[in-house]
Write an enzyme that holds these catalytic residues in place. Structure first.
Site, PDB file in Angstrom:
ATOM      1  N   LYS A  22       0.835  -1.203   0.000  1.00  0.00           N
ATOM      2  CA  LYS A  22       0.000   0.000   0.000  1.00  0.00           C
ATOM      3  C   LYS A  22       0.878   1.264   0.000  1.00  0.00           C
ATOM      4  O   LYS A  22       2.098   1.185   0.190  1.00  0.00           O
ATOM      5  CB  LYS A  22      -0.923  -0.048   1.226  1.00  0.00           C
ATOM      6  CG  LYS A  22      -1.948  -1.188   1.181  1.00  0.00           C
ATOM      7  CD  LYS A  22      -2.832  -1.146   2.425  1.00  0.00           C
ATOM      8  CE  LYS A  22      -3.880  -2.243   2.418  1.00  0.00           C
ATOM      9  NZ  LYS A  22      -4.726  -2.188   3.647  1.00  0.00           N
ATOM     10  N   TYR A  47     -12.368  -2.142  -3.194  1.00  0.00           N
ATOM     11  CA  TYR A  47     -12.907  -2.142  -1.826  1.00  0.00           C
ATOM     12  C   TYR A  47     -14.442  -2.119  -1.830  1.00  0.00           C
ATOM     13  O   TYR A  47     -15.057  -1.556  -0.924  1.00  0.00           O
ATOM     14  CB  TYR A  47     -12.341  -0.975  -1.024  1.00  0.00           C
ATOM     15  CG  TYR A  47     -10.930  -1.215  -0.510  1.00  0.00           C
ATOM     16  CD1 TYR A  47     -10.606  -2.369   0.204  1.00  0.00           C
ATOM     17  CD2 TYR A  47      -9.916  -0.280  -0.716  1.00  0.00           C
ATOM     18  CE1 TYR A  47      -9.319  -2.596   0.680  1.00  0.00           C
ATOM     19  CE2 TYR A  47      -8.625  -0.500  -0.232  1.00  0.00           C
ATOM     20  CZ  TYR A  47      -8.337  -1.664   0.464  1.00  0.00           C
ATOM     21  OH  TYR A  47      -7.061  -1.883   0.947  1.00  0.00           O
ATOM     22  N   PHE A  56     -15.255   3.974   7.824  1.00  0.00           N
ATOM     23  CA  PHE A  56     -13.846   4.193   7.496  1.00  0.00           C
ATOM     24  C   PHE A  56     -13.589   4.275   5.981  1.00  0.00           C
ATOM     25  O   PHE A  56     -12.467   4.534   5.561  1.00  0.00           O
ATOM     26  CB  PHE A  56     -12.962   3.108   8.120  1.00  0.00           C
ATOM     27  CG  PHE A  56     -13.242   1.695   7.668  1.00  0.00           C
ATOM     28  CD1 PHE A  56     -12.707   1.207   6.477  1.00  0.00           C
ATOM     29  CD2 PHE A  56     -14.039   0.848   8.431  1.00  0.00           C
ATOM     30  CE1 PHE A  56     -12.957  -0.091   6.050  1.00  0.00           C
ATOM     31  CE2 PHE A  56     -14.293  -0.457   8.017  1.00  0.00           C
ATOM     32  CZ  PHE A  56     -13.755  -0.926   6.824  1.00  0.00           C
ATOM     33  N   ARG A  84      -2.311 -14.450   3.641  1.00  0.00           N
ATOM     34  CA  ARG A  84      -3.006 -13.825   4.781  1.00  0.00           C
ATOM     35  C   ARG A  84      -2.262 -14.112   6.083  1.00  0.00           C
ATOM     36  O   ARG A  84      -2.138 -13.250   6.937  1.00  0.00           O
ATOM     37  CB  ARG A  84      -4.451 -14.332   4.884  1.00  0.00           C
ATOM     38  CG  ARG A  84      -5.350 -13.969   3.718  1.00  0.00           C
ATOM     39  CD  ARG A  84      -5.824 -12.548   3.675  1.00  0.00           C
ATOM     40  NE  ARG A  84      -6.673 -12.175   4.779  1.00  0.00           N
ATOM     41  CZ  ARG A  84      -7.288 -10.989   4.867  1.00  0.00           C
ATOM     42  NH1 ARG A  84      -7.147 -10.081   3.911  1.00  0.00           N
ATOM     43  NH2 ARG A  84      -8.023 -10.695   5.903  1.00  0.00           N
ATOM     44  N   THR A 120      -5.776  -7.810  10.406  1.00  0.00           N
ATOM     45  CA  THR A 120      -6.027  -6.477   9.847  1.00  0.00           C
ATOM     46  C   THR A 120      -5.439  -5.365  10.718  1.00  0.00           C
ATOM     47  O   THR A 120      -4.837  -4.427  10.218  1.00  0.00           O
ATOM     48  CB  THR A 120      -7.550  -6.258   9.673  1.00  0.00           C
ATOM     49  OG1 THR A 120      -8.055  -7.307   8.842  1.00  0.00           O
ATOM     50  CG2 THR A 120      -7.849  -4.918   9.046  1.00  0.00           C
ATOM     51  N   ARG A 129       2.489  -7.219   9.146  1.00  0.00           N
ATOM     52  CA  ARG A 129       1.871  -6.134   9.910  1.00  0.00           C
ATOM     53  C   ARG A 129       2.371  -6.123  11.351  1.00  0.00           C
ATOM     54  O   ARG A 129       2.537  -5.059  11.957  1.00  0.00           O
ATOM     55  CB  ARG A 129       0.346  -6.261   9.846  1.00  0.00           C
ATOM     56  CG  ARG A 129      -0.219  -5.885   8.463  1.00  0.00           C
ATOM     57  CD  ARG A 129      -1.649  -6.364   8.305  1.00  0.00           C
ATOM     58  NE  ARG A 129      -2.317  -5.836   7.126  1.00  0.00           N
ATOM     59  CZ  ARG A 129      -3.496  -6.269   6.695  1.00  0.00           C
ATOM     60  NH1 ARG A 129      -4.126  -7.256   7.335  1.00  0.00           N
ATOM     61  NH2 ARG A 129      -4.050  -5.741   5.620  1.00  0.00           N
ATOM     62  N   GLU A 175      -9.875  -9.663  -8.044  1.00  0.00           N
ATOM     63  CA  GLU A 175      -8.890  -8.598  -7.786  1.00  0.00           C
ATOM     64  C   GLU A 175      -7.711  -8.677  -8.764  1.00  0.00           C
ATOM     65  O   GLU A 175      -7.213  -7.644  -9.216  1.00  0.00           O
ATOM     66  CB  GLU A 175      -8.411  -8.673  -6.331  1.00  0.00           C
ATOM     67  CG  GLU A 175      -9.529  -8.313  -5.348  1.00  0.00           C
ATOM     68  CD  GLU A 175      -9.137  -8.476  -3.883  1.00  0.00           C
ATOM     69  OE1 GLU A 175      -7.969  -8.862  -3.601  1.00  0.00           O
ATOM     70  OE2 GLU A 175      -9.991  -8.208  -3.012  1.00  0.00           O
TER      71      GLU A 175
HETATM   72  P1  DAT Z   1      -7.854  -6.711   5.380  1.00  0.00           P
HETATM   73  O1  DAT Z   1      -7.006  -5.631   4.725  1.00  0.00           O
HETATM   74  O2  DAT Z   1      -7.102  -7.389   6.497  1.00  0.00           O
HETATM   75  O3  DAT Z   1      -8.456  -7.678   4.411  1.00  0.00           O
HETATM   76  P2  DAT Z   1     -10.492  -5.513   5.562  1.00  0.00           P
HETATM   77  O4  DAT Z   1     -10.768  -6.071   4.209  1.00  0.00           O
HETATM   78  O5  DAT Z   1     -11.491  -5.781   6.640  1.00  0.00           O
HETATM   79  O6  DAT Z   1      -9.060  -5.955   6.107  1.00  0.00           O
HETATM   80  O7  DAT Z   1     -10.362  -3.922   5.451  1.00  0.00           O
HETATM   81  C1  DAT Z   1      -9.667  -3.339   4.359  1.00  0.00           C
HETATM   82  C2  DAT Z   1      -8.793  -2.226   4.896  1.00  0.00           C
HETATM   83  O8  DAT Z   1      -9.620  -1.192   5.420  1.00  0.00           O
HETATM   84  C3  DAT Z   1      -7.885  -2.650   6.051  1.00  0.00           C
HETATM   85  O9  DAT Z   1      -6.667  -3.203   5.596  1.00  0.00           O
HETATM   86  C4  DAT Z   1      -7.685  -1.353   6.768  1.00  0.00           C
HETATM   87  C5  DAT Z   1      -9.011  -0.622   6.572  1.00  0.00           C
HETATM   88  N1  DAT Z   1      -9.902  -0.831   7.722  1.00  0.00           N
HETATM   89  C6  DAT Z   1     -10.607  -1.945   8.018  1.00  0.00           C
HETATM   90  N2  DAT Z   1     -11.316  -1.799   9.135  1.00  0.00           N
HETATM   91  C7  DAT Z   1     -11.036  -0.538   9.568  1.00  0.00           C
HETATM   92  C8  DAT Z   1     -11.452   0.237  10.679  1.00  0.00           C
HETATM   93  N3  DAT Z   1     -12.316  -0.246  11.601  1.00  0.00           N
HETATM   94  N4  DAT Z   1     -10.963   1.490  10.808  1.00  0.00           N
HETATM   95  C9  DAT Z   1     -10.090   1.998   9.896  1.00  0.00           C
HETATM   96  N5  DAT Z   1      -9.663   1.322   8.812  1.00  0.00           N
HETATM   97  C10 DAT Z   1     -10.130   0.084   8.653  1.00  0.00           C
HETATM   98 MG    MG Z   2      -9.884  -7.438   2.991  1.00  0.00          MG
END
Ligand code: DAT
Ligand code: MG
Length: 152
Positions: free
Chosen positions: A11, A51, A59, A87, A93, A104, A128
């Site tokens: 990222k 996304y 968020f 993963r 996350t 991470r 994706e």
């Molecule tokens: P991941 O990236 O582990 O697949 P995700 O798909 O749930 O997680 O969310 C995508 C991204 O969005 C994540 O890497 C960071 C951001 N994100 C997720 N939940 C969040 C939150 N509660 N507050 C802020 N950013 C968030």
């Molecule tokens: Mg995700």
């Protein structure tokens, strides 16, 4: 274990912090096989498709601002169970609860800037990879080390 492909993004925070090589090195050392690689700037339309599951969440606006703020490095990685394997290498996350030893858990402190993306299912991975790569940008090749990584 089924051979899968999965999409990985370094990222904008990872690119800005010079962590591209570290992320690639971890995935290479794990034994995964790189089949696609590019640097690009994600625009709002691509962010919305990538996304899609998060559109409307509190968020989401900040997530789009962040993911479009600087270039990303997009990669397609291949291997047995590659989706889950990436993963587990990424960590959870929220970096605050990611285990040390994960990307991470070693390299990030905040959920908003967590360095990497990895597809969360083989179905999403296919979607994706299609978003980021044309078919002619993915290169199938034989690893000389496959016998020692995937097994004979
Ligand atoms: P991941 O990236 O582990 O697949 P995700 O798909 O749930 O997680 O969310 C995508 C991204 O969005 C994540 O890497 C960071 C951001 N994100 C997720 N939940 C969040 C939150 N509660 N507050 C802020 N950013 C968030
Ligand atoms: Mg995700």
């Amino acid at each position: 274990m089924t051979v899968e492909r999965t999409l990985v993004l370094v990222k904008p925070d990872g690119v800005q912090r010079g962590l591209v090589g570290d992320v690639i090195a971890r995935l290479e050392r794990r034994g995964l096989h790189l089949v696609g690689l590019k640097l690009l700037r994600i625009d709002e339309a691509l962010a919305a498709r990538h996304y899609a599951e998060h559109v409307g969440k509190p968020f989401y606006p900040g997530l789009v601002r962040f993911i479009t703020s600087a270039p990303v490095v997009a990669m397609a990685w291949e291997g047995p169970g590659a989706v889950a394997l990436v993963r587990s290498t990424m960590g959870t996350t929220n970096p605050a609860t990611s285990a040390p030893g994960t990307i991470r858990g070693d390299l990030a402190v905040s959920i908003g800037t967590n360095v990497v993306h990895g597809s969360d299912s083989p179905e999403r991975a296919a979607v994706e990879i299609d978003l980021f790569f044309g078919a002619d940008e993915l290169v199938a090749w034989e690893s000389a080390l496959a016998e020692w990584t995937v097994g004979g």
